[in-house]
Design a protein around this motif. Structure first.
Motif, PDB file in Angstrom:
ATOM      1  N   ILE A 137      -1.283   7.709  -8.104  1.00 29.99           N
ATOM      2  CA  ILE A 137      -0.674   6.624  -7.323  1.00 29.99           C
ATOM      3  C   ILE A 137      -1.795   5.720  -6.791  1.00 29.99           C
ATOM      4  CG2 ILE A 137       1.085   6.085  -5.593  1.00 29.99           C
ATOM      5  CD1 ILE A 137       1.715   9.052  -5.415  1.00 29.99           C
ATOM      6  N   PRO A 138      -2.440   4.961  -7.663  1.00 32.71           N
ATOM      7  CA  PRO A 138      -3.553   4.105  -7.210  1.00 32.71           C
ATOM      8  C   PRO A 138      -3.069   2.949  -6.345  1.00 32.71           C
ATOM      9  CG  PRO A 138      -3.004   3.620  -9.497  1.00 32.71           C
ATOM     10  CD  PRO A 138      -2.158   4.801  -9.103  1.00 32.71           C
ATOM     11  N   GLY A 139      -4.008   2.401  -5.570  1.00 36.80           N
ATOM     12  CA  GLY A 139      -3.710   1.183  -4.826  1.00 36.80           C
ATOM     13  C   GLY A 139      -3.042   1.364  -3.487  1.00 36.80           C
ATOM     14  N   MET A 140      -2.915   2.595  -2.992  1.00 33.21           N
ATOM     15  CA  MET A 140      -2.316   2.811  -1.679  1.00 33.21           C
ATOM     16  C   MET A 140      -3.291   2.362  -0.590  1.00 33.21           C
ATOM     17  SD  MET A 140       0.602   3.985  -2.548  1.00 33.21           S
ATOM     18  CE  MET A 140       1.303   4.555  -0.993  1.00 33.21           C
ATOM     19  N   ALA A 141      -2.748   1.900   0.520  1.00 26.74           N
ATOM     20  CA  ALA A 141      -3.599   1.406   1.617  1.00 26.74           C
ATOM     21  C   ALA A 141      -4.431   2.525   2.219  1.00 26.74           C
ATOM     22  CB  ALA A 141      -2.739   0.758   2.691  1.00 26.74           C
TER      23      ALA A 141
END
Length: 418
Positions: free
Chosen positions: A122-126
């Motif tokens: 789940i790339p790109g999480m804050a």
């Protein structure tokens, strides 16, 4: 494949002197929970005030709880032939191994870290902290910072990761890799002594020669990446590494300075990969027009950036606040190049709460770094030069310093006298 999804809470305190005060383990077969073990533990030592405040677990609560040796057999049983899964599992595994080693038992299990898996699947999480990640994914977390609450949230997160990894390639590759690593006692032993703290670490060959130098805000995790990687470079380093040493810095910038200079001095066989600046926009100077302007960052202009920003809005906000000042161009250039005063220190956090780290600038040039205790009188140039380590610096580190001072406002400036 069975998984033992767990979390521990500890007393806090010095590295490798912590003891478990609560543990929760859920045995999971990929479909359902097949066994559960949850217990408070009497650590037979004081619980740090900060831990009591964070977890709500007090000395009174654990006074009549079983001691670790009374629960050790149950922990061995519930984790037998299972992969340990945790959010930052390196910490939990180190603590559990330390408890078993005090009993004279060498507890070893393969591990999977849901932080690493989440970043991949789940790339790109804050944020990848357990609380914020679960909140973003709609996973309820009850009783945060209690072992059973955090472990149960990790169960739900791990189930989601398994579901999203439809081909099971990532999970299987991690398991196969870690199974292989679990057999390598040399690597495991070397990694056990490393703290999850900011500093520089050194990999030595059989003759004691330094073959690799790197820095990180988490020495343990970074060294683990190097010593368990699958690239040819990582495999070569793994074969040659016989010892690891480290030095804490407290400050990420000081760690970068220290590593940069010691790589130049020691000329190790292997060099770390330089990280990419993930900011998209930069502030640049146009001396002919006495103007500061914003431009998109690229590999060619990055070295000339005065500051960098994650968004165009933030860059515009900063520049607008400066343009309102009188003679803003000249003053800002002087400030950004640390030339407004002849001698300055920029201070950052130190290795302990009673210490600060510093960077010394002389007429705009960074010439050294060091540490001082909070009760020291550090406003004299001669005294600073006596305690500092002479240092070179590159543009990447200077950019980090400017960003942290002017944008994040996390460095303090001290003007020095002769």
């Amino acid at each position: 494949m069975d998984y033992a999804i767990l979390d521990v809470e500890t007393t806090g305190g010095k590295f490798n002197e912590e003891s478990i005060i609560e543990i929760a383990v859920y045995r999971f077969n990929g479909e359902k929970i097949t066994d559960t073990f949850i217990s408070l533990i009497n650590p037979e030592r004081d619980i740090h005030f900060y831990v009591q405040k964070l977890t709500g677990i007090t000395k009174k609560m654990v006074k009549t709880a079983p001691k670790f040796y009374e629960l050790a057999k149950r922990l061995v049983e519930i984790t037998d032939n299972a992969v340990l899964v945790g959010h930052n599992v390196t910490f939990d595994y180190r603590i559990i191994r330390s408890e078993f080693l005090r009993l004279g038992f060498d507890f070893q299990r393969p591990t999977l870290d849901t932080i690493t898996l989440s970043r991949t699947i789940i790339p790109g999480m804050a944020s990848y902290s357990l609380g914020k990640l679960c909140s973003s994914l709609g996973i309820p977390v009850s009783e945060r910072h209690r072992a059973h609450g955090d472990a149960w949230a990790t169960v739900k997160l791990f189930q989601l990761l398994l579901d999203k990894d439809t081909h099971k390639n990532i999970i299987n590759s991690h398991i196969n890799q870690i199974k292989h690593q679990s057999l390598n006692k040399k690597i495991l032993t070397l990694l056990e002594s490393l703290p999850q703290a900011t500093g520089v670490f050194y990999l030595h060959d059989e003759k004691g020669k330094i073959i690799y130098i790197d820095q990180s805000s988490n020495i343990s995790n970074k060294a683990r990446q190097i010593l368990t990687g699958k690239s040819q470079k990582s495999r070569n380093i793994q074969k040659k590494t016989e010892q690891i040493s480290f030095e804490l810095t407290g400050s990420k910038i000081i760690a970068g300075l220290k590593a940069f200079n010691e790589i130049k001095v020691n000329n190790p066989e292997y060099l770390p990969i330089r990280k990419t600046n993930f900011h998209s926009y930069g502030l640049f100077a146009n001396p002919k027009q006495n103007k500061i302007y914003i431009a998109s960052l690229n590999s060619k202009n990055k070295k000339n950036a005065l500051l960098t920003f994650s968004s165009l809005e933030k860059a515009k906000e900063f520049l607008t606040s400066q343009e309102e000042k009188e003679n803003y161009y000249c003053n800002l250039i002087l400030e950004l190049n640390f030339k407004k005063e002849k001698y300055i220190l920029l201070t950052d956090q130190g290795r302990t709460l009673s210490e600060k780290s510093f960077m010394f600038f002389e007429e705009g040039t960074l010439t050294g770094y060091g540490f001082y205790t909070l009760h020291s009188q550090i406003k004299n140039v001669d005294r600073v030069k006596k305690i500092m380590t002479t240092s070179l610096v590159n543009e990447d580190i200077l950019l980090q310093i400017r960003n942290k001072f002017f944008i994040s406002d996390k460095l303090q400036k001290i003007i020095l006298s002769l």
